[in-house]
Design a protein around this motif. Structure first.
Motif, mmCIF file in Angstrom:
data_model
loop_
_atom_site.group_PDB
_atom_site.id
_atom_site.type_symbol
_atom_site.label_atom_id
_atom_site.label_comp_id
_atom_site.label_asym_id
_atom_site.label_seq_id
_atom_site.Cartn_x
_atom_site.Cartn_y
_atom_site.Cartn_z
ATOM 1 N N ALA A 96 1.044 -0.987 -0.022
ATOM 2 C CA ALA A 96 0.533 0.120 -0.072
ATOM 3 C C ALA A 96 0.540 1.233 0.076
ATOM 4 N N LEU A 98 1.227 5.646 1.198
ATOM 5 C CA LEU A 98 0.137 6.485 1.738
ATOM 6 C C LEU A 98 0.451 7.939 1.179
ATOM 7 N N HIS A 99 -0.366 8.729 0.685
ATOM 8 C CA HIS A 99 -0.150 10.326 0.812
ATOM 9 C C HIS A 99 -0.763 10.899 1.350
ATOM 10 N N THR A 114 -2.348 6.555 -5.290
ATOM 11 C CA THR A 114 -2.770 5.519 -3.867
ATOM 12 C C THR A 114 -4.187 4.365 -4.536
ATOM 13 N N ASN A 118 -2.567 0.540 -4.204
ATOM 14 C CA ASN A 118 -3.890 -0.257 -2.938
ATOM 15 C C ASN A 118 -4.715 -0.513 -3.319
ATOM 16 N N LEU A 156 -6.641 12.465 4.862
ATOM 17 C CA LEU A 156 -6.163 10.955 3.900
ATOM 18 C C LEU A 156 -7.341 10.427 3.076
ATOM 19 N N TYR A 159 -6.845 7.729 0.813
ATOM 20 C CA TYR A 159 -5.830 6.230 1.148
ATOM 21 C C TYR A 159 -7.273 5.728 1.624
ATOM 22 N N CYS A 160 -8.237 6.774 2.614
ATOM 23 C CA CYS A 160 -9.450 5.744 2.859
ATOM 24 C C CYS A 160 -10.040 5.510 1.859
ATOM 25 N N SER A 162 -9.231 4.420 -0.825
ATOM 26 C CA SER A 162 -8.823 2.875 -1.467
ATOM 27 C C SER A 162 -8.912 1.853 -0.140
ATOM 28 N N LYS A 163 -8.952 2.251 0.780
ATOM 29 C CA LYS A 163 -8.800 0.883 1.832
ATOM 30 C C LYS A 163 -10.325 0.408 1.473
ATOM 31 N N LEU A 196 3.715 3.175 7.122
ATOM 32 C CA LEU A 196 2.557 4.152 6.214
ATOM 33 C C LEU A 196 2.515 5.367 7.670
ATOM 34 N N HIS A 200 2.971 9.707 8.174
ATOM 35 C CA HIS A 200 2.164 10.383 8.571
ATOM 36 C C HIS A 200 2.577 11.305 9.693
#
Length: 279
Positions: A96, A98-99, A114, A118, A156, A159-160, A162-163, A196, A200
Motif C-alpha cells: 500500500a 499513503l500520501h 494511491t 492499493n 487522507l 487513502y481512506c 482506497s482502503k 505508513l 504520516h
C-alpha cells in the motif's frame, strides 16, 4: 492434589499454515515482519515489493523475492508461472501507499498512484494467485485494509477511499470463491509503528506532539507493534480460520471500540493510570 506446571512451553498456532504464502509489500513494515514470522514457522514466502528484499529476509532459504510494482501485469504473470504445481497456497495483499493531503489540493498523480497501488495492485495479486488455489481445491487470502476502511481520517481522503475499496473487493471475492474452497478475510489495522504511520508522523508540524496525542487516544496508551497485526494475519491464513470468510477483523488496540477514550486530561472525572509497558 494436582499442581499446575510452570515449565515453559512453546506456543503454536491452533491450525496449519499454507506451505507457500505470497506476500506483497515485504520491503519493510508489516510485510517484512509478517514474512519473517511465516518463515520462522516453516512456510515458504514469495515476497513482492518495488524495493529489494530486506537483509533479514534474504537470509532465509525459504524466501524468494520478486522486485517490481504490484500494478505490473508482467510481474504477476511471472509470479503465476513460478508457483509450484502442488502444495497449499496463501496470499496476503499488503502492499500500500499513503500520501497525506486534502483532496482539493493533493496532486492528481498522488491520488492515482494511491488508488492504483492499493486497489489495482490487490486485484492483480488475487487474479494471479487465486486460480492456483482453486486448482488445489482451496486456499486462504488475507487482504490488509485499515480502520480507515470504516472511519474517515483528515487529510487522507484518497487513502481512506482506497482502503474502503479493498474491504469491499475482498468481501465480494469471498462470496465469489467460497464454493471453490477459497476463504478471503480482511484485517483492518489501526496505527502501527511502521511505514505508513511513520510517513504520516513525519508529515506533522510537531511530530512529538502528534505521536503523544495519537498514543493517548489508544486504550493501551501505545501505538501498535506491526508484530501484533502479523499474528492476527497468521491466524486468518491458517486452517483454524476456515469457519471465517468475508470477515473484517479490527486489530487496532481498541481504538475503534468506543467513540472516544478519555484519560482525565480533558477535565473529566475519569482517571486513567499511566500506561505500563506491554509485550
Amino acid at each position: 492434589m494436582s499442581t499446575i506446571s510452570t515449565t515453559p512451553t512453546t506456543r503454536s498456532l491452533p491450525g496449519q499454515l499454507p506451505e507457500l504464502v505470497v506476500v506483497t509489500g515485504t520491503g519493510g513494515g508489516l510485510g517484512a515482519v509478517l514474512a519473517e514470522k511465516l518463515l520462522a514457522a516453516g512456510c515458504g514466502v514469495l515476497g513482492v515489493d518495488l524495493a529489494s528484499a530486506p537483509p533479514a529476509l534474504a537470509g532465509y532459504e525459504g524466501y524468494t523475492h520478486v522486485a517490481g510494482s504490484v500494478t505490473d501485469e508482467q510481474l504477476w504473470a511471472g509470479v503465476t508461472a513460478s508457483l509450484p504445481a502442488g502444495g497449499s497456497l496463501g496470499l496476503v495483499t499488503n502492499a500500500a501507499i499513503l500520501h497525506v493531503g486534502d483532496i482539493l489540493t493533493q496532486p492528481m498523480d498522488q491520488v492515482r498512484q494511491t488508488l492504483d497501488v492499493n486497489i489495482i495492485g490487490t486485484v492483480m495479486a488475487m487474479r494471479a494467485v487465486i486460480p492456483a488455489m482453486v486448482a488445489r481445491g482451496g486456499g486462504s487470502v488475507v487482504s490488509v485494509a485499515s480502520i480507515d476502511a470504516h472511519f474517515a481520517e483528515q487529510q487522507l481522503a484518497a487513502y481512506c477511499a482506497s482502503k474502503s475499496a479493498v474491504l469491499q473487493l475482498a468481501r465480494t471475492v469471498a462470496l465469489d470463491q467460497a464454493r471453490a474452497g477459497v476463504n478471503v478475510n480482511v484485517v483492518c489495522p489501526g496505527p502501527m509503528r511502521a511505514g505508513l504511520f511513520e510517513r504520516h508522523l513525519a508529515s506533522a508540524d510537531d511530530s512529538d506532539a502528534f505521536l503523544h496525542t495519537r498514543e493517548q487516544r489508544q486504550p493501551f496508551g501505545e501505538i501498535l507493534d506491526p508484530a501484533q497485526v502479523a499474528d492476527g494475519i497468521l491466524f486468518l491464513l491458517s486452517d483454524a480460520a476456515r469457519g471465517m470468510t468475508g470477515a473484517s477483523v479490527m486489530i487496532d488496540g481498541g481504538l475503534t471500540t468506543g467513540f472516544d477514550f478519555r484519560t482525565g486530561a480533558e477535565g473529566t472525572s475519569v482517571r486513567v493510570p499511566a500506561a505500563s509497558g506491554r509485550s
